[in-house]
Motif scaffolding. Structure first.
Motif, short mmCIF file in Angstrom:
data_model
loop_
_atom_site.label_atom_id
_atom_site.label_comp_id
_atom_site.label_asym_id
_atom_site.label_seq_id
_atom_site.Cartn_x
_atom_site.Cartn_y
_atom_site.Cartn_z
N UNK A 187 0.87 -1.16 0.00
CA UNK A 187 0.00 0.00 0.00
C UNK A 187 0.91 1.22 0.00
N UNK A 188 0.53 2.20 -0.78
CA UNK A 188 1.38 3.37 -0.90
C UNK A 188 1.44 4.13 0.41
N UNK A 189 2.62 4.63 0.73
CA UNK A 189 2.76 5.44 1.94
C UNK A 189 3.14 6.86 1.59
N UNK A 190 2.94 7.23 0.32
CA UNK A 190 3.27 8.60 -0.06
C UNK A 190 2.21 9.54 0.48
N UNK A 191 2.62 10.76 0.76
CA UNK A 191 1.67 11.76 1.22
C UNK A 191 1.24 12.60 0.03
N UNK A 192 -0.07 12.70 -0.20
CA UNK A 192 -0.54 13.38 -1.42
C UNK A 192 -0.25 14.88 -1.43
N UNK A 193 -0.08 15.47 -0.24
CA UNK A 193 0.09 16.91 -0.19
C UNK A 193 1.57 17.32 -0.08
N UNK A 194 2.46 16.37 -0.31
CA UNK A 194 3.88 16.71 -0.37
C UNK A 194 4.37 16.46 -1.80
N UNK B 92 3.09 17.48 -6.80
CA UNK B 92 2.51 16.88 -5.60
C UNK B 92 2.14 15.43 -5.90
N UNK C 275 11.11 12.55 3.36
CA UNK C 275 10.30 12.74 4.57
C UNK C 275 10.93 12.00 5.75
N UNK D 159 12.06 5.85 -3.07
CA UNK D 159 12.21 6.24 -1.67
C UNK D 159 12.84 5.10 -0.87
N UNK E 285 -0.13 13.57 -4.88
CA UNK E 285 -1.55 13.33 -5.11
C UNK E 285 -1.95 13.48 -6.57
N UNK E 286 -1.10 14.16 -7.36
CA UNK E 286 -1.45 14.36 -8.78
C UNK E 286 -0.83 13.30 -9.68
N UNK F 223 9.84 16.07 -1.46
CA UNK F 223 9.56 16.07 -0.02
C UNK F 223 9.22 14.67 0.47
#
Lengths: 512, 322
Positions: free
Chosen positions: A93-100, A143, A108, A159, A145-146, A104
């Motif tokens: 499952x992705x652990x990326x943050x959509x707002x970074x 970002x 992180x 990462x 999220x995009x 970043x």
């Protein structure tokens, strides 16, 4: 094996066990892994692959036995702890943050700091070269999220790989990648191996196991089956290691089927998403049909589309019953109104009202034929009769559903639809979180329901359950039905072969 | 004239920023609202335009600005802190009852304690931040009233000087505001804590898997928020020149209103310092402007509510995270 690699054991699992509640997810797993190798972990759904890796990643502690790193006990207390011990995990499952931004996200928790502030230019430069290593020219200021899911997976891999670690865990890394990206991943694995790192590669994709991995460990039902060099194995040999369990006796007998049973649900060209593959099949009255396959291959999407939970689905679904035939709309309310009930995988959040009593949960089913201004019928007799029939063990009809055991909750869930008088039942994971005794009762219940003219379509990640329960099994792989098997004759091996290898390699007929 | 040019330039650079960013929550409406209000008030009231009044607006909004910046940090991390108002009140009570030399350290220590209680309640005991901080809000308010039941008392002289004197023709409040904004801006955009706060707000599970100490960070956010409330309380007490154990009461919800007007989403992960500033200025202008125009305070409250609804309705609400 190359001369560079010394045969030093890096990680040893010694009788490692992990329990969730009363269920063993892992039991006495013991094997060793060498530095400078790619080690595949494989097995069926629920074999314990991810659980084993999550122990290494520090998500939860070991319950029994120990994991040793270079002979010393290893017990990471948290993901951060595991990271500092030199273990980097690329989660499924992705652990990326959509707002970074990509940069970043890549840094992180370990941002390069100069004079108390983030060294942005240095960070962006390094990020760019990290992505370039994976052959990606993505704008690192985007970002996350995009990004598309595949691109997010690439960032996730970049990462994980960039961490200063000795052990890398790849948990199903290729699920969303295309062929050239998988190729790049292969190169990456080879370079990690050349640096003397240990790479765990969790996957059930046979071709990748044979292409990328030096050794393979097979798990089954949380137990260790075998650890071998991949060179010494054939595909069939590996599949037969993964399967081979005994079917329990608690499944009800399948009734003899007449040839011309009327069709209850006729699915034609069902597309869950636009542009995706289309599936067609029938479910007859009086039969239980199971959708089998590896997790995440599209079985769930098919059932959810039929239940009206995927409004973007398209295709033709005809539901036939005593009231005649009518096309089914992809809309939950209308689907229920036309007599199709849905039992979700997670009954606690998606199905039941845990704080309401048993009788209220069941009464909800009867409401479907009422208008909003009509009074709710107080059918104590009906509910008492139903509870007797379902054998719901409780302190009475007024007991809160949240206090019941998993099995009794599931019975309430099914009871609601029986009270509603539906004749087609869609079930996800009919016995998840249900103890063995209640399992048998639920199977019996479903069989009774079909004997009365109902039809059941179900999916389960427990293959044995499908083999024991279903009249027919449809094997789904990559959102397509690749095989149709007779439930009474199908074997675990046969289903797994279709689920793993798919259509091209087998001469199976596909129901259209 | 100079004011106009400055406003237009500010407006343009703000819009540029709004286009670029996704996590800031800055939409054109967030930034246009204070500017539009400013222009409207300039046109409709001569008094408003006077430098004197502008300085007055500045000192009126300073306490709200400082407290809202703290609230903004908690909001971005995915929480909400209703206790800011009570912390301001208790600060005021402490400043006029304690020994002048000990007033400020005591108030700061109190802020740290409240922040820790809020933070641990939310993380360790998993109480919803709304309920947790509602509890501390009620408790702290009670303590403040016990300590200093009747408004009054003497504020230490040096504080009074710090709050109301003028430096190079600029009111001291301007410097308080600027310092607070710069600090918050540095924290959120330049320090390594910035991305982590945004990460925790968007998805604490993912953030944890990336090796971030989620609990510690959330507690730190609550402590920062309480500390900023203490500083807001110090400024407000000094400006008013007397202690009042209820002076902070309206600020608990006013800071949340400023969040909404500034595009900061209480779900976490979205927001910016610029948004907080825009939200606070909007609120300040509404209050000052209506006062000048002679609108009754009751109607003022009703109109603020309407404006809030309109502003939220016009913002593009986009949930972030899983």
């Amino acid at each position: 094996m190359s001369a560079l690699v010394c045969a030093a054991m890096m990680i040893s699992f010694d009788k490692v066990s992990k329990r969730f509640g009363s269920n063993f997810a892992l039991r006495d797993v013991s094997f060793d892994c060498e530095a400078g190798s790619v080690h595949a972990i494989t097995g069926e759904n629920g074999a314990g692959k991810s659980t084993l890796m999550n122990l290494l990643a520090g998500l939860f502690p070991v319950d029994g036995g120990e994991i040793r790193l270079h002979g010393k006990q290893l017990s990471p207390k948290s993901p951060a702890d595991a990271r500092s011990l030199g273990i980097s995990t690329i989660y499924q499952e992705l652990t990326l943050l959509p707002n970074l931004t990509i940069a970043e996200n890549l840094f992180l928790g370990r941002e390069p700091v100069r004079l108390g502030r983030i060294d942005r230019s240095g960070m962006r430069e390094q990020a760019r070269s990290m992505m370039a290593r994976l052959g990606s020219g993505m704008d690192i200021d985007t970002y996350c999220g995009n990004l598309s899911v595949a691109d997010q997976h690439l960032v996730e891999i970049a990462k994980g790989v960039s961490a200063d670690a000795d052990i890398f865990i790849f948990d199903e890394p290729t699920a969303a990648l295309n062929a050239p990206e998988v190729e790049k991943l292969g190169e990456l694995l080879a370079s990690l191996k050349a640096q003397g790192k240990l790479v765990f590669y969790v996957s059930h994709r046979l071709d990748e196991i044979f292409r990328f991995c030096d050794r393979v460990t097979v798990l089954k039902d949380g137990r260790h089956v075998e650890t071998r060099e991949t060179r010494a194995l054939t595909r069939d040999g590996l599949v037969s290691l993964m399967v081979g369990r005994v079917l329990s006796k608690f499944f009800p007998a399948r009734p003899a089927r007449s040839e011309a049973a009327p069709v209850a649900l006729s699915v034609r060209d069902l597309q869950v998403q636009e542009g995706g593959p289309a599936v067609s099949f029938d479910v007859e009255r009086g039969e239980i049909v199971g959708l089998a396959g590896l997790e995440g291959q599209g079985q769930r999407d098919i059932i959810r589309a039929l239940s009206g939970l995927e409004p973007s689905a398209s295709g033709m679904v005809i539901k036939s019953g005593e009231a005649g035939s009518a096309p089914l709309a992809f809309d939950v309310t209308k689907t229920v109104r036309s007599g199709v009930g849905f039992v979700p995988e997670d009954r606690k959040t998606e199905g039941l009202y845990l704080s309401l009593s048993i009788d209220r949960n069941i009464t909800l089913g009867m409401l479907r034929r009422l208008n909003v201004w009509q009074l709710v019928p107080r059918r104590h007799d009906v509910i008492a009769e139903l509870m007797r029939r379902l054998n719901i063990r409780s302190a009475g009809a007024r007991q809160e559903v949240g206090e019941l055991s998993g099995g009794n909750q599931q019975k309430v869930m099914i009871g609601r639809w029986l009270a509603a008088g539906i004749d087609v039942l869609l079930l996800e994971e009919p016995t998840r979180g249900v103890d063995v005794g209640a399992k048998a009762e639920i199977y019996e219940l479903l069989r009774e329901f079909t004997k009365g003219g109902g039809a059941v379509l179900t999916l389960s990640s427990e293959l044995l359950e499908l083999l024991g329960l279903c009249d027919r099994i449809l094997v789904v792989r990559q959102n397509e039905i690749v095989a149709e098997l007779d439930g009474a004759q199908a074997t675990e091996e046969e289903v797994m072969r279709h689920a793993l290898v798919g259509r091209a390699d087998n001469g199976v007929h596909v129901d259209a | 004239m100079l004011w106009w040019v400055a406003q237009i330039m500010v407006c343009m650079s703000m819009l540029e920023l709004a286009r670029k960013s996704r996590r800031t929550g800055l939409s054109p409406i967030v930034l246009a609202l204070p500017v539009a209000l400013f222009v409207l008030l300039c046109l409709s009231s001569d008094t408003f335009r006077s430098l004197e009044n502008l300085a007055n607006v500045n000192s009126q909004i300073t306490a709200l600005m400082i407290a809202s910046l703290g609230q903004g940090i908690v909001a971005i991390s995915g929480g909400i802190d209703l206790s800011v108002g009570s912390v301001m009140s208790l600060t005021s009570a402490i400043l006029v009852t304690a020994d002048p030399a000990w007033g400020i350290p005591l108030a700061l220590a109190m802020g740290v304690c409240v922040g820790l209680i809020n933070g641990f309640g939310v993380t360790l005991f998993r109480v919803h931040p709304l309920v947790m901080t509602l509890a501390t809000m009620t408790f702290v308010q009670g303590v403040a009233l016990l300590l200093h039941p009747v408004p009054g008392g003497v504020v230490p002289g040096y504080l009074r000087t710090l709050a109301v004197s003028q430096v190079a023709g600029m009111p001291a409040a301007f410097f308080w505001c600027t310092a607070a904004i710069l600090l918050a801006w540095f924290l959120l955009t330049r320090s390594p804590l910035g991305p982590r706060i945004y990460a925790v707000g968007a998805n604490p599970v993912s953030a944890g898997r990336n090796g971030i100490a989620v609990m510690r960070l959330k507690v730190a956010c609550f402590v920062l928020c309480s500390l900023s409330a203490v500083i807001a309380g110090i400024f407000l007490t000094a400006r008013v020149g007397a202690g009042d154990a209820t002076m902070g009461a309206p600020y608990s919800l006013d800071t949340v209103t400023a969040m909404a007007l500034g595009g900061i989403q209480l779900a976490g992960g979205t927001g910016s310092v610029l948004g907080v500033v825009a939200g606070v200025i909007t609120l300040g202008l509404i209050s000052n402007g209506m006062n000048l125009l002679g609108v009754s305070p009751f109607l003022r409250a009703a109109l603020t509510g309407v404006l809030l609804l309109m502003a939220i309705g016009l913002q593009r609400r986009e949930a972030i995270g899983a």
